[in-house]
Design a protein around this motif. Structure first.
Motif, mmCIF file in Angstrom:
data_model
loop_
_atom_site.group_PDB
_atom_site.id
_atom_site.type_symbol
_atom_site.label_atom_id
_atom_site.label_comp_id
_atom_site.label_asym_id
_atom_site.label_seq_id
_atom_site.Cartn_x
_atom_site.Cartn_y
_atom_site.Cartn_z
ATOM 1 N N LEU A 1 -9.662 -78.067 68.532
ATOM 2 C CA LEU A 1 -8.565 -76.832 68.430
ATOM 3 C C LEU A 1 -8.229 -76.400 70.006
ATOM 4 O O LEU A 1 -9.169 -75.599 70.678
ATOM 5 C CB LEU A 1 -9.254 -75.802 67.505
ATOM 6 C CG LEU A 1 -8.109 -74.593 67.534
ATOM 7 C CD1 LEU A 1 -6.736 -74.807 66.829
ATOM 8 C CD2 LEU A 1 -8.746 -73.550 66.875
ATOM 9 N N CYS A 2 -7.018 -76.538 70.230
ATOM 10 C CA CYS A 2 -6.410 -76.133 71.557
ATOM 11 C C CYS A 2 -5.807 -74.638 71.480
ATOM 12 O O CYS A 2 -5.185 -74.388 70.538
ATOM 13 C CB CYS A 2 -5.444 -77.193 72.178
ATOM 14 S SG CYS A 2 -5.730 -78.707 72.336
ATOM 15 N N VAL A 3 -6.031 -73.702 72.413
ATOM 16 C CA VAL A 3 -5.636 -72.601 72.467
ATOM 17 C C VAL A 3 -5.222 -72.246 73.954
ATOM 18 O O VAL A 3 -5.713 -73.146 74.996
ATOM 19 C CB VAL A 3 -6.520 -71.145 72.002
ATOM 20 C CG1 VAL A 3 -6.748 -71.561 70.595
ATOM 21 C CG2 VAL A 3 -7.636 -71.294 72.700
ATOM 22 N N GLY A 4 -4.204 -71.310 74.392
ATOM 23 C CA GLY A 4 -3.959 -70.997 75.787
ATOM 24 C C GLY A 4 -2.697 -70.461 75.771
ATOM 25 O O GLY A 4 -1.789 -70.610 74.914
ATOM 26 N N ASP B 1 -18.273 -73.857 58.812
ATOM 27 C CA ASP B 1 -17.078 -74.903 59.198
ATOM 28 C C ASP B 1 -16.976 -74.692 60.638
ATOM 29 O O ASP B 1 -16.602 -75.519 61.376
ATOM 30 C CB ASP B 1 -15.906 -74.767 58.434
ATOM 31 C CG ASP B 1 -15.996 -75.669 57.146
ATOM 32 O OD1 ASP B 1 -16.762 -76.533 57.130
ATOM 33 O OD2 ASP B 1 -15.387 -75.364 56.043
ATOM 34 N N ALA B 2 -16.804 -73.430 61.001
ATOM 35 C CA ALA B 2 -16.507 -72.757 62.391
ATOM 36 C C ALA B 2 -17.362 -73.397 63.388
ATOM 37 O O ALA B 2 -17.109 -73.877 64.341
ATOM 38 C CB ALA B 2 -16.328 -71.430 62.282
ATOM 39 N N ALA B 3 -18.854 -73.565 62.743
ATOM 40 C CA ALA B 3 -19.717 -74.164 63.844
ATOM 41 C C ALA B 3 -19.351 -75.698 64.198
ATOM 42 O O ALA B 3 -19.804 -76.038 65.105
ATOM 43 C CB ALA B 3 -20.896 -74.082 63.339
ATOM 44 N N LYS B 4 -18.698 -76.361 63.487
ATOM 45 C CA LYS B 4 -18.246 -77.786 63.670
ATOM 46 C C LYS B 4 -17.075 -77.826 64.656
ATOM 47 O O LYS B 4 -16.646 -79.346 64.797
ATOM 48 C CB LYS B 4 -17.978 -78.508 62.249
ATOM 49 C CG LYS B 4 -19.219 -78.587 61.490
ATOM 50 C CD LYS B 4 -18.890 -79.140 60.012
ATOM 51 C CE LYS B 4 -19.990 -78.799 59.017
ATOM 52 N NZ LYS B 4 -19.526 -78.918 57.600
ATOM 53 N N VAL B 5 -16.301 -76.907 64.829
ATOM 54 C CA VAL B 5 -15.133 -76.814 65.813
ATOM 55 C C VAL B 5 -15.467 -77.002 67.169
ATOM 56 O O VAL B 5 -16.209 -76.080 67.616
ATOM 57 C CB VAL B 5 -14.088 -75.918 65.391
ATOM 58 C CG1 VAL B 5 -12.837 -75.909 66.016
ATOM 59 C CG2 VAL B 5 -13.892 -75.975 63.853
ATOM 60 N N ASP C 1 -22.066 -68.534 70.392
ATOM 61 C CA ASP C 1 -22.890 -69.194 71.647
ATOM 62 C C ASP C 1 -23.117 -70.561 71.369
ATOM 63 O O ASP C 1 -23.086 -71.397 72.548
ATOM 64 C CB ASP C 1 -24.245 -68.462 71.811
ATOM 65 C CG ASP C 1 -23.949 -66.982 72.335
ATOM 66 O OD1 ASP C 1 -23.011 -66.701 72.851
ATOM 67 O OD2 ASP C 1 -24.957 -66.169 72.231
ATOM 68 N N ASN C 2 -23.123 -71.166 70.369
ATOM 69 C CA ASN C 2 -23.470 -72.454 70.000
ATOM 70 C C ASN C 2 -22.366 -73.246 70.019
ATOM 71 O O ASN C 2 -22.119 -74.660 70.065
ATOM 72 C CB ASN C 2 -24.211 -72.762 68.702
ATOM 73 C CG ASN C 2 -25.620 -72.422 68.821
ATOM 74 O OD1 ASN C 2 -26.101 -72.436 69.957
ATOM 75 N ND2 ASN C 2 -26.113 -71.813 67.735
ATOM 76 N N MET C 3 -20.895 -72.842 69.883
ATOM 77 C CA MET C 3 -19.568 -73.538 69.984
ATOM 78 C C MET C 3 -19.314 -73.973 71.388
ATOM 79 O O MET C 3 -19.479 -73.353 72.427
ATOM 80 C CB MET C 3 -18.687 -72.693 69.232
ATOM 81 C CG MET C 3 -18.883 -72.784 67.787
ATOM 82 S SD MET C 3 -17.613 -71.573 67.003
ATOM 83 C CE MET C 3 -16.124 -72.589 67.128
#
Ligand code: PGA
Length: 251
Positions: free
Chosen positions: A126-129, A159-163, A205-207
């Motif tokens: 997922l891109c942000v900026g 689910d978030a952890a997979k992103v 921290d893990n993402m």
């Protein structure tokens, strides 16, 4: 760099079957010895199947650059998560700034795409900026908050952890202007704090958070040395085998 790096390329609307296959054959040969980092390329839809086939069983992964959130239906011109998986590709890039700013994608739409990708077992980046005027107006944090919270709306912690997230300041994309390693690291830290506020510190921290925007062979080492930068998303410099190999093999 805090965790296993993910070095990714975004071919955008470049390459054809012959040039794309040539490029991945070189990458396969150049990067076969890479064991301590992950490699991923986002290719045009028309090249997904031949390139996924060429890279099957190698350490170079393939993804699509966009998708629609429905699994099928009367959506002329769109591509579904199931159709991406059918090509052999396992990843998808979502919310790239060109999707947001050239094609008008909203946080709401991107959130639906993110949920759909995860529901179908595709791995999303997922891109942000922020835009230049947002940076100059002191709005970096606000923009990153809106885009991150909007993107992750109603997503479970599992689910978030997979992103994977890619921070790509819009003013640095394709312009030759890279964020300094310090500025990029600071933005990544902000994104991690936002993720920790939505989920918890351990999840955040893990993402992996990648940096993108004019990453080149001569600036990648400085960026990757920063503690909050876990990889790169490379546009222009991913179109040449030697340059992208050097980026993948940053020191
Ligand atoms: P760039 O593009 O490396 O050419 O700046 C990055 C991107 O848009 O993902």
């Amino acid at each position: 760099m805090a965790k296993r790096p993910l070095m990714s390329g975004n071919w955008k609307m470049y390459m054809n079957t012959a040039s794309g296959l040539d490029l991945v054959k070189s990458l396969k040969a150049n990067c076969g010895d890479v064991k301590d980092r992950d490699i991923l390329i986002f290719v045009p839809f028309t090249l997904l199947a031949p390139i996924a086939k060429e890279l099957d069983g190698t350490n170079v992964w393939v993804g699509a650059q966009n998708m629609y959130f429905e699994k099928e239906g009367a959506f002329t011109g769109e591509i579904s998560p199931l159709q991406i998986l059918d090509t052999g590709a396992k990843w998808v890039l979502l919310g790239h700034s060109e999707r947001r700013h050239v094609f008008g994608e909203t946080n709401d739409l991107i959130n639906k795409k993110l949920k759909s990708a995860l529901a179908h077992g595709l791995k999303p980046v997922l891109c942000v900026g922020e835009l230049l005027e947002e940076r100059e107006g002191g709005k970096i944090e606000e923009v990153l908050k809106t885009q991150t919270k909007g993107g992750f709306k109603e997503l479970s912690k599992e689910d978030a952890a997979k992103v994977v997230i890619a921070y790509e300041p819009v003013w640095a994309i394709g312009t030759g202007k890279t964020a300094s390693p310090e500025d990029a690291d600071e933005a990544h830290k902000i994104i991690r704090e936002i993720l920790a506020s939505i989920y918890d510190q351990g999840t955040a921290d893990n993402m992996r958070i990648l940096y993108g925007g004019s990453v080149k062979p001569d600036n990648v080492d400085g960026l990757m040395a920063k503690p909050n930068i876990d990889g790169s998303l490379v546009g222009g410099a991913s179109l040449k085998a030697d340059g992208f190999t050097r980026i993948v093999k940053f020191q």
